[in-house]
Structures are given as structure tokens and as C-alpha cells.
Design a protein around this motif. Structure first.
Motif, PDB file in Angstrom:
ATOM      1  N   GLY A 145      24.732  12.284  18.906  1.00 15.67           N
ATOM      2  CA  GLY A 145      24.588  10.832  18.816  1.00 15.67           C
ATOM      3  C   GLY A 145      23.182  10.400  18.416  1.00 15.67           C
ATOM      4  O   GLY A 145      22.999   9.651  17.436  1.00 15.67           O
ATOM      5  N   PRO A 146      22.146  10.851  19.144  1.00 17.18           N
ATOM      6  CA  PRO A 146      20.781  10.471  18.777  1.00 17.18           C
ATOM      7  C   PRO A 146      20.346  11.025  17.416  1.00 17.18           C
ATOM      8  O   PRO A 146      19.508  10.429  16.742  1.00 17.18           O
ATOM      9  CB  PRO A 146      19.933  11.079  19.905  1.00 17.18           C
ATOM     10  N   VAL A 147      20.920  12.160  17.042  1.00 21.84           N
ATOM     11  CA  VAL A 147      20.611  12.729  15.725  1.00 21.84           C
ATOM     12  C   VAL A 147      21.121  11.811  14.618  1.00 21.84           C
ATOM     13  O   VAL A 147      20.400  11.506  13.665  1.00 21.84           O
ATOM     14  CB  VAL A 147      21.234  14.138  15.588  1.00 21.84           C
ATOM     15  N   ILE A 148      22.347  11.346  14.760  1.00 20.70           N
ATOM     16  CA  ILE A 148      22.902  10.424  13.770  1.00 20.70           C
ATOM     17  C   ILE A 148      22.129   9.111  13.750  1.00 20.70           C
ATOM     18  O   ILE A 148      21.930   8.506  12.685  1.00 20.70           O
ATOM     19  CB  ILE A 148      24.402  10.180  14.031  1.00 20.70           C
ATOM     20  N   ASP A 149      21.658   8.658  14.908  1.00 22.49           N
ATOM     21  CA  ASP A 149      20.832   7.451  14.936  1.00 22.49           C
ATOM     22  C   ASP A 149      19.627   7.587  14.002  1.00 22.49           C
ATOM     23  O   ASP A 149      19.245   6.635  13.317  1.00 22.49           O
ATOM     24  CB  ASP A 149      20.338   7.174  16.361  1.00 22.49           C
ATOM     25  N   GLN A 150      19.041   8.770  13.987  1.00 23.52           N
ATOM     26  CA  GLN A 150      17.883   9.003  13.121  1.00 23.52           C
ATOM     27  C   GLN A 150      18.274   9.185  11.658  1.00 23.52           C
ATOM     28  O   GLN A 150      17.533   8.785  10.748  1.00 23.52           O
ATOM     29  CB  GLN A 150      17.116  10.249  13.579  1.00 23.52           C
ATOM     30  N   LEU A 151      19.428   9.785  11.432  1.00 20.98           N
ATOM     31  CA  LEU A 151      19.818  10.125  10.059  1.00 20.98           C
ATOM     32  C   LEU A 151      20.493   8.974   9.308  1.00 20.98           C
ATOM     33  O   LEU A 151      20.464   8.943   8.076  1.00 20.98           O
ATOM     34  CB  LEU A 151      20.752  11.336  10.068  1.00 20.98           C
ATOM     35  N   LEU A 152      21.091   8.037  10.023  1.00 22.57           N
ATOM     36  CA  LEU A 152      21.822   6.962   9.354  1.00 22.57           C
ATOM     37  C   LEU A 152      20.984   6.220   8.306  1.00 22.57           C
ATOM     38  O   LEU A 152      21.475   5.969   7.190  1.00 22.57           O
ATOM     39  CB  LEU A 152      22.372   5.971  10.379  1.00 22.57           C
ATOM     40  N   PRO A 153      19.727   5.841   8.605  1.00 25.60           N
ATOM     41  CA  PRO A 153      18.946   5.136   7.591  1.00 25.60           C
ATOM     42  C   PRO A 153      18.631   6.001   6.370  1.00 25.60           C
ATOM     43  O   PRO A 153      18.265   5.463   5.312  1.00 25.60           O
ATOM     44  CB  PRO A 153      17.656   4.760   8.337  1.00 25.60           C
ATOM     45  N   LEU A 154      18.769   7.322   6.505  1.00 27.35           N
ATOM     46  CA  LEU A 154      18.580   8.220   5.373  1.00 27.35           C
ATOM     47  C   LEU A 154      19.892   8.479   4.643  1.00 27.35           C
ATOM     48  O   LEU A 154      19.899   8.754   3.440  1.00 27.35           O
ATOM     49  CB  LEU A 154      17.988   9.554   5.848  1.00 27.35           C
ATOM     50  N   PHE A 155      20.984   8.384   5.368  1.00 27.78           N
ATOM     51  CA  PHE A 155      22.304   8.675   4.794  1.00 27.78           C
ATOM     52  C   PHE A 155      22.835   7.536   3.934  1.00 27.78           C
ATOM     53  O   PHE A 155      23.491   7.781   2.916  1.00 27.78           O
ATOM     54  CB  PHE A 155      23.311   8.970   5.903  1.00 27.78           C
ATOM     55  N   VAL A 156      22.624   6.286   4.352  1.00 29.56           N
ATOM     56  CA  VAL A 156      23.216   5.161   3.620  1.00 29.56           C
ATOM     57  C   VAL A 156      22.157   4.098   3.343  1.00 29.56           C
ATOM     58  O   VAL A 156      21.121   4.029   4.007  1.00 29.56           O
ATOM     59  CB  VAL A 156      24.398   4.529   4.397  1.00 29.56           C
ATOM     60  N   ASP A 157      22.443   3.275   2.363  1.00 30.37           N
ATOM     61  CA  ASP A 157      21.544   2.177   2.023  1.00 30.37           C
ATOM     62  C   ASP A 157      21.468   1.181   3.174  1.00 30.37           C
ATOM     63  O   ASP A 157      22.429   1.018   3.940  1.00 30.37           O
ATOM     64  CB  ASP A 157      22.059   1.482   0.761  1.00 30.37           C
ATOM     65  N   ASP A 158      20.337   0.514   3.302  1.00 30.97           N
ATOM     66  CA  ASP A 158      20.131  -0.454   4.382  1.00 30.97           C
ATOM     67  C   ASP A 158      21.250  -1.499   4.443  1.00 30.97           C
ATOM     68  O   ASP A 158      21.632  -1.947   5.535  1.00 30.97           O
ATOM     69  CB  ASP A 158      18.798  -1.174   4.201  1.00 30.97           C
ATOM     70  N   SER A 159      21.773  -1.877   3.286  1.00 27.41           N
ATOM     71  CA  SER A 159      22.803  -2.916   3.237  1.00 27.41           C
ATOM     72  C   SER A 159      24.105  -2.476   3.889  1.00 27.41           C
ATOM     73  O   SER A 159      24.967  -3.307   4.196  1.00 27.41           O
ATOM     74  CB  SER A 159      23.078  -3.314   1.783  1.00 27.41           C
ATOM     75  N   ARG A 160      24.272  -1.157   4.147  1.00 28.02           N
ATOM     76  CA  ARG A 160      25.513  -0.653   4.723  1.00 28.02           C
ATOM     77  C   ARG A 160      25.371  -0.255   6.183  1.00 28.02           C
ATOM     78  O   ARG A 160      26.354   0.175   6.797  1.00 28.02           O
ATOM     79  CB  ARG A 160      25.997   0.568   3.921  1.00 28.02           C
ATOM     80  N   LEU A 161      24.183  -0.408   6.751  1.00 31.59           N
ATOM     81  CA  LEU A 161      23.987   0.000   8.141  1.00 31.59           C
ATOM     82  C   LEU A 161      24.819  -0.846   9.104  1.00 31.59           C
ATOM     83  O   LEU A 161      25.126  -0.407  10.211  1.00 31.59           O
ATOM     84  CB  LEU A 161      22.506  -0.070   8.514  1.00 31.59           C
ATOM     85  N   GLY A 162      25.184  -2.036   8.683  1.00 32.79           N
ATOM     86  CA  GLY A 162      26.017  -2.899   9.510  1.00 32.79           C
ATOM     87  C   GLY A 162      27.500  -2.760   9.232  1.00 32.79           C
ATOM     88  O   GLY A 162      28.314  -3.488   9.826  1.00 32.79           O
ATOM     89  N   ASP A 163      27.866  -1.828   8.365  1.00 33.68           N
ATOM     90  CA  ASP A 163      29.272  -1.596   8.028  1.00 33.68           C
ATOM     91  C   ASP A 163      29.884  -0.709   9.113  1.00 33.68           C
ATOM     92  O   ASP A 163      29.726   0.506   9.113  1.00 33.68           O
ATOM     93  CB  ASP A 163      29.348  -0.920   6.651  1.00 33.68           C
ATOM     94  N   ALA A 164      30.599  -1.339  10.028  1.00 35.45           N
ATOM     95  CA  ALA A 164      31.095  -0.618  11.209  1.00 35.45           C
ATOM     96  C   ALA A 164      32.024   0.526  10.833  1.00 35.45           C
ATOM     97  O   ALA A 164      31.977   1.603  11.439  1.00 35.45           O
ATOM     98  CB  ALA A 164      31.808  -1.599  12.140  1.00 35.45           C
ATOM     99  N   ALA A 165      32.886   0.316   9.847  1.00 29.75           N
ATOM    100  CA  ALA A 165      33.839   1.362   9.460  1.00 29.75           C
ATOM    101  C   ALA A 165      33.122   2.563   8.851  1.00 29.75           C
ATOM    102  O   ALA A 165      33.440   3.721   9.172  1.00 29.75           O
ATOM    103  CB  ALA A 165      34.861   0.800   8.476  1.00 29.75           C
TER     104      ALA A 165
END
Length: 231
Positions: free
Chosen positions: A114-134
Motif C-alpha cells: 500500500g505505501p509503496v503504491i502511494d509513492q509510485l502512483l505520481p510516477l505511474f500516471v499523469d497528475d490529471s488521473r490521480l483522482g480517477d478512482a477506477a
């Protein structure tokens, strides 16, 4: 007629990474998704994929899947009819990248993914998609399905990978290089480097996408792949 496609996912990713492509290509071409979770070295991963792959196939790798694909192209070039390298690099790890990976492995062992994905999400997807729950839920589910032990094996293999740049000129099959224009993890210039190094390679930029282009901009990716593969 397109040869069978072997998809190779990225770090902490499963076949869901290529879900939109598998759905779009269903009934038109045989598709399989490689298992890259059972070994902690690139050569062992490559051998295990080649053992079960069709005799001749199209190879599509994203991120870590691209590292694997480049090594597969070196070891079994006669089996690949086309190559697609997505959001990846031919370069080896830099010391600071290795240190980051080691820190993530330690965190995963201590606290889970869980905490690993928290760190990787901003690297995995564009900022505009961080709020895309699906989309975020899909990424977290892929990590859960991968698990800590496989994540450690994957990171170990990535750290130990070779510099593939000297071998790019030996790739002879038609090659497509794809990258999101907002990819922070493997920026566009790294894809440009790959495309420049492989004879006749074509580069396609996916506008408005971060690192996980297949999920962020599936329609644009499908269009590019369909044209390249003749589907």
C-alpha cells in the motif's frame, strides 16, 4: 494475419495493464500475457517466457516489460516478427534509482505494498488521473495480485539488468516505440533514444498520458497498435 501477441507487463502490473488491448483484439489475434513474477534475474525471466511462448510471435513490453523484451530480442531474435516497446528505457539503473528500489523493497517487506503504491502512483500516471478512482483501484489491485515476494524478485531483476543500448542496432524486426508525453518514470527522450538506436524503428507519442499509457489512453494506444500490427 497478425502473429500471436505476447504482452509483458511492467513492475507490479498484471494482465490488467493490457486489459483494454486484450478486449479490443479478442477474436482477431491470439494474445497471451507473460508471467514475470517467479524469477529474480532477467535471463531466467526471459527463458521462462520463451519456454511457453508461440514459436513465432509479436512481443509487446511496457516498462519492466520493455527491459525484458529487449533481452528477449537479443536471445531469440528469430522468434520475434514484430517488437513494441512502451514507456521504457534501454539504460541500466543509475545508483540513485537502485537506492530508491531498495528502499521500496524494505518498505514493502515492513508495511506491505500500500505505501509503496502511494509513492509510485505520481510516477505511474499523469497528475490529471490521480483522482480517477477506477484507474487508481486497478493499479492497487494489480499490486495486491502481484504480492510483496514477487515485487522483490522483480526489483532485484530490474536492478541487475544490463545496458541494452549497445545491442539496439542488432534488432532487425519491425519495431514500434510508444511513450506518453507526460511520462515521468521513463521520459520521452529515453524512447527517442531507443527509436534512434533500432534500425527503421518508429516512434509514437501518446498525448496527455503518463507512464501507464495502455490504461490512461487505451483508445489512442489501440489505434497505434492496430495500425502497426495490421489488425
Amino acid at each position: 494475419m497478425c502473429d500471436p501477441i505476447v504482452f509483458v507487463p511492467g513492475l507490479l502490473c498484471t494482465k490488467a495493464l493490457f486489459g483494454p488491448q486484450l478486449a479490443a483484439f479478442e477474436g482477431r489475434v491470439q494474445c497471451t500475457v507473460a508471467d514475470h513474477t517467479r524469477h529474480d534475474g532477467m535471463k531466467a525471466i526471459v527463458d521462462s517466457i520463451l519456454d511457453v511462448a508461440p514459436e513465432r510471435f509479436v512481443l509487446v513490453g511496457l516498462s519492466m516489460g520493455g527491459y525484458i523484451a529487449l533481452e528477449m530480442a537479443e536471445h531469440a531474435p528469430e522468434r520475434m516478427t514484430k517488437l513494441v516497446l512502451m514507456d521504457t528505457t534501454a539504460r541500466p539503473d543509475r545508483p540513485e534509482q537502485t537506492a530508491f528500489r531498495e528502499a521500496l523493497m524494505a518498505q514493502a517487506r515492513a508495511d506491505g505494498l500500500g505505501p509503496v503504491i502511494d509513492q509510485l502512483l505520481p510516477l505511474f500516471v499523469d497528475d490529471s488521473r490521480l483522482g480517477d478512482a477506477a484507474l487508481v483501484a486497478t493499479i492497487r489491485q494489480m499490486a495486491d495480485d502481484t504480492g510483496v515476494d514477487a515485487f522483490v524478485r522483480q526489483q532485484t531483476a530490474i536492478i541487475g539488468r544490463k545496458d541494452a543500448r549497445p545491442d539496439l542496432g542488432d534488432v532487425r524486426c519491425p519495431t514500434l516505440v510508444v511513450c506518453g508525453d507526460r511520462d515521468r518514470l521513463t521520459p520521452l527522450e529515453l524512447s527517442e533514444e531507443i527509436a534512434a538506436g533500432i534500425p527503421g524503428a518508429r516512434l509514437e507519442m501518446i498525448e496527455g498520458s503518463g507512464h501507464l499509457t495502455t490504461l490512461e489512453k487505451p483508445e489512442a494506444v489501440n489505434t497505434v497498435l492496430e495500425e502497426f500490427l495490421g489488425l
